[in-house]
Design a protein around this motif. Structure first.
Motif, PDB file in Angstrom:
ATOM      1  N   UNK A  65       0.827  -1.201   0.000  1.00  0.00           N
ATOM      2  CA  UNK A  65       0.000   0.000   0.000  1.00  0.00           C
ATOM      3  C   UNK A  65       0.861   1.251   0.000  1.00  0.00           C
ATOM      4  N   UNK A  66       1.932   1.225   0.787  1.00  0.00           N
ATOM      5  CA  UNK A  66       2.844   2.364   0.828  1.00  0.00           C
ATOM      6  C   UNK A  66       3.478   2.584  -0.538  1.00  0.00           C
ATOM      7  N   UNK A  67       3.918   1.495  -1.168  1.00  0.00           N
ATOM      8  CA  UNK A  67       4.558   1.588  -2.479  1.00  0.00           C
ATOM      9  C   UNK A  67       3.609   2.220  -3.500  1.00  0.00           C
ATOM     10  N   UNK A  68       2.391   1.743  -3.542  1.00  0.00           N
ATOM     11  CA  UNK A  68       1.411   2.289  -4.489  1.00  0.00           C
ATOM     12  C   UNK A  68       1.152   3.767  -4.217  1.00  0.00           C
ATOM     13  N   UNK A  69       1.055   4.126  -2.947  1.00  0.00           N
ATOM     14  CA  UNK A  69       0.771   5.516  -2.584  1.00  0.00           C
ATOM     15  C   UNK A  69       1.940   6.435  -2.943  1.00  0.00           C
ATOM     16  N   UNK A  70       3.156   6.006  -2.611  1.00  0.00           N
ATOM     17  CA  UNK A  70       4.328   6.826  -2.917  1.00  0.00           C
ATOM     18  C   UNK A  70       4.483   7.004  -4.418  1.00  0.00           C
ATOM     19  N   UNK A  89       4.448 -12.289  -5.177  1.00  0.00           N
ATOM     20  CA  UNK A  89       4.800 -11.112  -4.381  1.00  0.00           C
ATOM     21  C   UNK A  89       5.630 -10.130  -5.198  1.00  0.00           C
ATOM     22  N   UNK A  90       6.550 -10.673  -6.009  1.00  0.00           N
ATOM     23  CA  UNK A  90       7.372  -9.814  -6.854  1.00  0.00           C
ATOM     24  C   UNK A  90       6.510  -9.102  -7.900  1.00  0.00           C
ATOM     25  N   UNK A  91       5.583  -9.841  -8.491  1.00  0.00           N
ATOM     26  CA  UNK A  91       4.708  -9.253  -9.490  1.00  0.00           C
ATOM     27  C   UNK A  91       3.879  -8.128  -8.878  1.00  0.00           C
ATOM     28  N   UNK A  95       3.846  -4.241  -9.866  1.00  0.00           N
ATOM     29  CA  UNK A  95       2.579  -3.630 -10.273  1.00  0.00           C
ATOM     30  C   UNK A  95       2.262  -2.391  -9.443  1.00  0.00           C
ATOM     31  N   UNK A  96       2.694  -2.389  -8.195  1.00  0.00           N
ATOM     32  CA  UNK A  96       2.466  -1.228  -7.337  1.00  0.00           C
ATOM     33  C   UNK A  96       3.423  -0.084  -7.657  1.00  0.00           C
ATOM     34  N   UNK A 204       5.753  -4.239 -16.624  1.00  0.00           N
ATOM     35  CA  UNK A 204       6.190  -2.939 -17.139  1.00  0.00           C
ATOM     36  C   UNK A 204       5.431  -2.552 -18.399  1.00  0.00           C
ATOM     37  N   UNK A 205       5.191  -3.526 -19.278  1.00  0.00           N
ATOM     38  CA  UNK A 205       4.404  -3.262 -20.488  1.00  0.00           C
ATOM     39  C   UNK A 205       3.017  -2.769 -20.105  1.00  0.00           C
ATOM     40  N   UNK A 206       2.401  -3.427 -19.135  1.00  0.00           N
ATOM     41  CA  UNK A 206       1.068  -3.032 -18.686  1.00  0.00           C
ATOM     42  C   UNK A 206       1.072  -1.611 -18.136  1.00  0.00           C
ATOM     43  N   UNK A 207       2.086  -1.297 -17.315  1.00  0.00           N
ATOM     44  CA  UNK A 207       2.182   0.044 -16.745  1.00  0.00           C
ATOM     45  C   UNK A 207       2.385   1.096 -17.839  1.00  0.00           C
TER      46      UNK A 207
END
Length: 239
Positions: A65-70, A89-91, A95-96, A204-207
């Motif tokens: 959650x922190x990663x996505x927020x930052x 977990x890595x994926x 993704x975050x 990364x492609x998705x992002x």
């Protein structure tokens, strides 16, 4: 005189925090260690940092959650450092918005190598060679500036990119209308020290599609070639 790197480490294990801080201090890096997301927020308000290292198992707000927020708030490079080593977990970490993912227990030299690799890909620490000066790629109204590592949309607005996202777009621009395998893209974006695995490229492609495609679910620029990889279906010119 070299300016020390400023690293923010979110880690609730005091021994690990002290070990990392002391090790990086011997390699021109100053580390601020905080145990949770709330103190991380306070640290960001009181200073600036070149890199964020983030544990996932934290009290209060969890690391994902922190990663996505930052990532939604600032372009700082992020390395996840955690005991969670499953591929899923890595994926999720990628993704975050994480730039890299390291599993505990870790080798301190590997950590330093990963930090340097991520910073080389980041906006503030990338040093292009002379041939990249004033070089940009243009496609479909987009501009990708190699020197400043800026991506400008057709509307004229700058689109924020992580270091890995920019490197992937750069690689695609250099190889338009050519099928690139996941392994080729891994070598172009991560390099040999980043512990790459094929699904990281898919993430990364998705992002990247979310940022440059009109409809990420029906991509026209970055197309999947089944059982082979991806192709950048754009007319690319240099400026």
């Amino acid at each position: 005189m070299v300016t020390p790197l400023s690293i923010l480490l979110v880690e609730d294990d005091a021994e690990i925090g002290e070990f990392i801080s002391l090790y990086l201090a011997n390699h021109d890096a100053r580390t601020t260690v905080v145990p949770n997301g709330a103190e991380m927020d306070a640290a960001f308000k009181s200073g600036s940092f070149d890199l964020l290292i983030l544990d996932l198992n934290l009290p209060g707000e969890d690391g994902l959650s922190i990663c996505r927020r930052v990532r939604s708030e600032r372009p700082i490079p992020i390395i996840i450092l955690t005991s969670k080593g499953e591929d899923i977990d890595k994926i999720l970490g990628l993704e975050m918005g994480a730039d890299d993912y390291i599993v505990k227990p870790f080798n301190s030299r590997e950590l330093l190598a990963r930090i340097r690799a991520v910073l080389r890909r980041s906006d503030n620490h990338h040093a292009p060679d002379d041939g990249a000066l004033r070089q940009a790629y243009l496609f479909s109204g987009w501009r990708v500036d190699i020197l400043s590592r800026q991506v400008v949309a057709p509307c004229g607005m700058r689109v924020a990119m992580t270091g890995a996202e920019f490197d992937l777009l750069h690689a695609l621009c250099e190889n338009p209308n050519r099928v690139l395998t996941r392994e080729q893209l891994i070598n172009m974006t991560h390099g040999p020290t980043s512990g790459p695995f094929e699904r990281s490229i898919d993430v990364l492609i998705s992002r990247l599609r979310q940022k440059i495609e009109a409809d990420a679910k029906k991509p026209l620029l970055i197309q999947t070639v089944r059982s082979e990889g991806y192709i950048f279906s754009a007319q690319v010119t240099r400026a």
